[in-house]
Design a protein around this motif. Sequence first.
Motif, PDB file in Angstrom:
ATOM      1  N   SER A 402      54.899  61.355  54.175  1.00  0.00           N
ATOM      2  CA  SER A 402      54.692  60.433  55.296  1.00  0.00           C
ATOM      3  C   SER A 402      53.748  59.319  54.885  1.00  0.00           C
ATOM      4  CB  SER A 402      54.120  61.191  56.493  1.00  0.00           C
ATOM      5  OG  SER A 402      52.857  61.743  56.160  1.00  0.00           O
ATOM      6  N   PHE A 403      53.723  58.317  55.706  1.00  0.00           N
ATOM      7  CA  PHE A 403      52.785  57.212  55.476  1.00  0.00           C
ATOM      8  C   PHE A 403      52.266  56.707  56.809  1.00  0.00           C
ATOM      9  CE2 PHE A 403      56.626  54.905  56.446  1.00  0.00           C
ATOM     10  CZ  PHE A 403      56.205  53.738  57.073  1.00  0.00           C
ATOM     11  N   GLU A 404      51.104  56.101  56.753  1.00  0.00           N
ATOM     12  CA  GLU A 404      50.525  55.426  57.917  1.00  0.00           C
ATOM     13  C   GLU A 404      49.826  54.168  57.428  1.00  0.00           C
ATOM     14  OE1 GLU A 404      47.725  56.237  61.848  1.00  0.00           O
ATOM     15  OE2 GLU A 404      47.296  57.331  59.984  1.00  0.00           O
ATOM     16  N   VAL A 405      49.993  53.096  58.170  1.00  0.00           N
ATOM     17  CA  VAL A 405      49.312  51.848  57.834  1.00  0.00           C
ATOM     18  C   VAL A 405      48.698  51.276  59.100  1.00  0.00           C
ATOM     19  CG1 VAL A 405      51.521  50.602  58.019  1.00  0.00           C
ATOM     20  CG2 VAL A 405      49.591  49.506  56.905  1.00  0.00           C
ATOM     21  N   VAL A 406      47.446  50.838  58.985  1.00  0.00           N
ATOM     22  CA  VAL A 406      46.714  50.266  60.115  1.00  0.00           C
ATOM     23  C   VAL A 406      46.326  48.836  59.761  1.00  0.00           C
ATOM     24  CG1 VAL A 406      44.698  50.456  61.618  1.00  0.00           C
ATOM     25  CG2 VAL A 406      45.818  52.531  60.772  1.00  0.00           C
ATOM     26  N   TYR A 407      46.732  47.907  60.617  1.00  0.00           N
ATOM     27  CA  TYR A 407      46.434  46.491  60.421  1.00  0.00           C
ATOM     28  C   TYR A 407      45.304  46.088  61.362  1.00  0.00           C
ATOM     29  CZ  TYR A 407      51.106  46.537  58.324  1.00  0.00           C
ATOM     30  OH  TYR A 407      52.203  46.822  57.553  1.00  0.00           O
ATOM     31  N   GLY A 408      44.204  45.617  60.783  1.00  0.00           N
ATOM     32  CA  GLY A 408      43.088  45.163  61.585  1.00  0.00           C
ATOM     33  C   GLY A 408      43.058  43.653  61.693  1.00  0.00           C
ATOM     34  N   VAL A 444      62.945  55.184  54.486  1.00  0.00           N
ATOM     35  CA  VAL A 444      61.945  55.304  55.549  1.00  0.00           C
ATOM     36  C   VAL A 444      62.651  55.739  56.825  1.00  0.00           C
ATOM     37  CG1 VAL A 444      60.370  54.001  57.050  1.00  0.00           C
ATOM     38  CG2 VAL A 444      60.334  53.635  54.573  1.00  0.00           C
ATOM     39  N   SER A 445      62.030  56.643  57.590  1.00  0.00           N
ATOM     40  CA  SER A 445      62.629  57.122  58.837  1.00  0.00           C
ATOM     41  C   SER A 445      61.534  57.486  59.832  1.00  0.00           C
ATOM     42  CB  SER A 445      63.532  58.330  58.572  1.00  0.00           C
ATOM     43  OG  SER A 445      62.782  59.394  58.016  1.00  0.00           O
ATOM     44  N   GLU A 446      61.979  57.757  61.078  1.00  0.00           N
ATOM     45  CA  GLU A 446      61.089  58.211  62.159  1.00  0.00           C
ATOM     46  C   GLU A 446      59.878  57.286  62.330  1.00  0.00           C
ATOM     47  OE1 GLU A 446      60.179  62.390  62.163  1.00  0.00           O
ATOM     48  OE2 GLU A 446      62.030  62.858  61.065  1.00  0.00           O
ATOM     49  N   LEU A 447      60.148  56.000  62.363  1.00  0.00           N
ATOM     50  CA  LEU A 447      59.075  55.012  62.480  1.00  0.00           C
ATOM     51  C   LEU A 447      58.453  55.061  63.872  1.00  0.00           C
ATOM     52  CD1 LEU A 447      58.338  53.065  60.149  1.00  0.00           C
ATOM     53  CD2 LEU A 447      59.418  51.242  61.447  1.00  0.00           C
ATOM     54  N   GLN A 448      57.115  55.016  63.910  1.00  0.00           N
ATOM     55  CA  GLN A 448      56.373  54.990  65.169  1.00  0.00           C
ATOM     56  C   GLN A 448      55.354  53.859  65.112  1.00  0.00           C
ATOM     57  OE1 GLN A 448      56.910  57.080  67.849  1.00  0.00           O
ATOM     58  NE2 GLN A 448      58.601  58.054  66.732  1.00  0.00           N
ATOM     59  N   ALA A 449      55.206  53.133  66.230  1.00  0.00           N
ATOM     60  CA  ALA A 449      54.251  52.023  66.284  1.00  0.00           C
ATOM     61  C   ALA A 449      53.264  52.232  67.419  1.00  0.00           C
ATOM     62  CB  ALA A 449      54.979  50.698  66.472  1.00  0.00           C
ATOM     63  N   ASN A 454      42.797  45.742  69.160  1.00  0.00           N
ATOM     64  CA  ASN A 454      42.181  45.205  67.944  1.00  0.00           C
ATOM     65  C   ASN A 454      42.883  45.609  66.654  1.00  0.00           C
ATOM     66  OD1 ASN A 454      40.037  43.856  69.340  1.00  0.00           O
ATOM     67  ND2 ASN A 454      39.079  45.856  69.653  1.00  0.00           N
ATOM     68  N   ASP A 455      43.936  46.430  66.750  1.00  0.00           N
ATOM     69  CA  ASP A 455      44.675  46.775  65.535  1.00  0.00           C
ATOM     70  C   ASP A 455      46.096  47.174  65.906  1.00  0.00           C
ATOM     71  OD1 ASP A 455      44.840  49.654  66.094  1.00  0.00           O
ATOM     72  OD2 ASP A 455      42.733  49.755  65.538  1.00  0.00           O
ATOM     73  N   PHE A 456      46.909  47.344  64.869  1.00  0.00           N
ATOM     74  CA  PHE A 456      48.312  47.732  65.046  1.00  0.00           C
ATOM     75  C   PHE A 456      48.625  48.729  63.954  1.00  0.00           C
ATOM     76  CE2 PHE A 456      52.915  47.341  64.710  1.00  0.00           C
ATOM     77  CZ  PHE A 456      53.304  47.203  66.038  1.00  0.00           C
ATOM     78  N   SER A 457      49.201  49.867  64.323  1.00  0.00           N
ATOM     79  CA  SER A 457      49.464  50.889  63.315  1.00  0.00           C
ATOM     80  C   SER A 457      50.933  51.286  63.314  1.00  0.00           C
ATOM     81  CB  SER A 457      48.592  52.129  63.550  1.00  0.00           C
ATOM     82  OG  SER A 457      48.922  52.753  64.780  1.00  0.00           O
ATOM     83  N   ILE A 458      51.399  51.653  62.129  1.00  0.00           N
ATOM     84  CA  ILE A 458      52.773  52.106  61.909  1.00  0.00           C
ATOM     85  C   ILE A 458      52.715  53.406  61.112  1.00  0.00           C
ATOM     86  CG2 ILE A 458      54.922  51.648  60.658  1.00  0.00           C
ATOM     87  CD1 ILE A 458      54.908  49.902  62.971  1.00  0.00           C
ATOM     88  N   SER A 459      53.527  54.377  61.491  1.00  0.00           N
ATOM     89  CA  SER A 459      53.627  55.603  60.718  1.00  0.00           C
ATOM     90  C   SER A 459      55.089  55.995  60.614  1.00  0.00           C
ATOM     91  CB  SER A 459      52.821  56.734  61.365  1.00  0.00           C
ATOM     92  OG  SER A 459      53.316  57.009  62.675  1.00  0.00           O
ATOM     93  N   GLY A 460      55.416  56.812  59.628  1.00  0.00           N
ATOM     94  CA  GLY A 460      56.799  57.228  59.457  1.00  0.00           C
ATOM     95  C   GLY A 460      56.954  58.190  58.298  1.00  0.00           C
ATOM     96  N   LYS A 461      58.176  58.647  58.104  1.00  0.00           N
ATOM     97  CA  LYS A 461      58.512  59.522  56.991  1.00  0.00           C
ATOM     98  C   LYS A 461      58.973  58.669  55.803  1.00  0.00           C
ATOM     99  CE  LYS A 461      57.914  63.352  59.362  1.00  0.00           C
ATOM    100  NZ  LYS A 461      56.801  64.288  59.061  1.00  0.00           N
TER     101      LYS A 461
END
Length: 589
Positions: A402-408, A444-449, A454-461
């Motif tokens: 999985s991965f997660e990315v947070v944009y500040g 990439v699959s199962e994307l969640q936003a 103050n930030d935006f995050s994305i996670s997925g498989k």
Amino acid sequence: MQAQDVHIQKKSENIVIKEDGSFVRNIRVQVKASENPAVYPIFYDHELERIEEIEVFERKGRRLKQIEEPIIATRDVELDVIASKRIKSIIVPPGDGAVINYAVHCDELMYLSSLPLFSYRDVDTLDYTLNVPSSRTLVRDIIHSDALRNFSMDSVVTKTGTRWKIRLTPDEIESNPLSLFGIYRNSRDPLMRMIFPPAAYGRDGKRYLNDWYLEKVNTRRGINKTVATQVDALTEGISDPREQMEIIYQYIQQNFKYVALEIGMGAFIPRHANQVFANKEGDCKDLSNLLSQALNYKGIKSDIALAATYNHITDCDFPSLSSADHVVCLAYVDGERFILDPTDPIHIAATPVQSIQNRTLLLVNEAGGEWIEADGASPEENSIEYQVSLEGNASNLELQGSFEVVYGGISGNFLKRSYATMAPREFTASGTVHYESVFGNQSVSELQAVNNKNDFSISGKLAVNGKRFDDANSEFLFLDFVPRLFETIERNQILEGTHFGSTFRKRVVIRVQMETPFAAFEPREKNYSAEGIDLQVRMSSPSERVVEYSYEFSVDYQRADKENLERINKGLEFFKKTVDEPIVLEKKV
């Protein structure tokens, strides 16, 4: 034959500024010999300009013979942001050459705001003559002057004023529909910006432009009972001025449609605030003026300002209409100044407006105007944090996890805009395509936003294939699926003029859990640093089954230009080398 195919020996403009504030451009075009007929186009604004006195001559040896009834076609131009533009197309007959004379009349001198020192056609020589009456002064500057060839400019004082003569060999540049009508985007071509203050202003072009614009805008100000009732309803029970400001700002951002209807001087002057409110639509100047009037009604001091977005040909640092392509609203609460852009649906008050970061604004006010600089975010404020966790699969050598990315800050604005305007399913599909590209075309699959203030995050498989190879004693792990440095740019080389959206600091950590143990290796670090750019890469083995790869990348540029392009591309080359080299894992017996 297209207009660009016309070959011009010389183009001359004799511009006469009149005492009443009108002007005439007398234009003479000498066309080279051609075996085929061609078309010479005249682009103009039919609300502001009149094309008169068209004459076409064909060359017969050394003589010119006038064509009594030249073929001229006129048509309106249909573009989203332009509603009053037309083209007159003059047929140039084949032969030894031709001469075209015509005059462009305009009653609004402020419209004469620039002279292009380039051409969209093959022109040997470009001549301008500016006749400025004694009652006015020419104030000017030239941008991107390093691109000029054979340029000269001098002046002569006459009985009635000053005559300026300009001559150059213009570079032929590629045109687009907007640039043909004086809307220059993503351009680095030479342009002379101008303004002609009356004698009472001396050379104070800023005060003259401010007063002129203020006089025009004052007729579009004030709100009626309908608008006032809505503003009062929105802020009912709220006494804090900052909270009132944010409520009114968000209301206009979320409830008004962006529509650019530019007719004549309407390209520069807003429609009345009440009209904009009633129609629930407008462009930057319309919505900024409405917002300013609503805030002033609530006792929150507010003005509007001329600005230039990042893709405009120039900054708004010179008092000319050609310097600006945008209008924003400024509000003042408890001694703090807020720059508000109601056309940006995701902008939050007290944060930088992305399109005008570090750009100059001309604040229009009763005090003669003021130059101010818009805030810009630092790389540290625009953070991007990736966490990727993968596990090996011995049966097929795939890596899954999985991965997660947070944009500040504003680093994730490109995603926030899509999130605000797309249906959830559409956003998920678009985001999946984006991150598969970011991860080097992996799955990439199962994307969640999650969209926070103050930030935006994305996670997925994430599933990675084709990056593991082994033999009897070693395993080779390739990491060229690591998220690229510039997320929205797929090229390995940056082109001059590329805009990055913002400065940013990006940190990526990838942990890979292997199925079988391997011999630990010493941490490896590789660094690249140059002015405005820094990249630090680290590879380590925290345990006998875990590989960790990380990098931290910081760029303090918003766009690639001639000065920083080489440094940026060297950083990209350095990064590519680090991810192209496999990590060799020695298997434990």
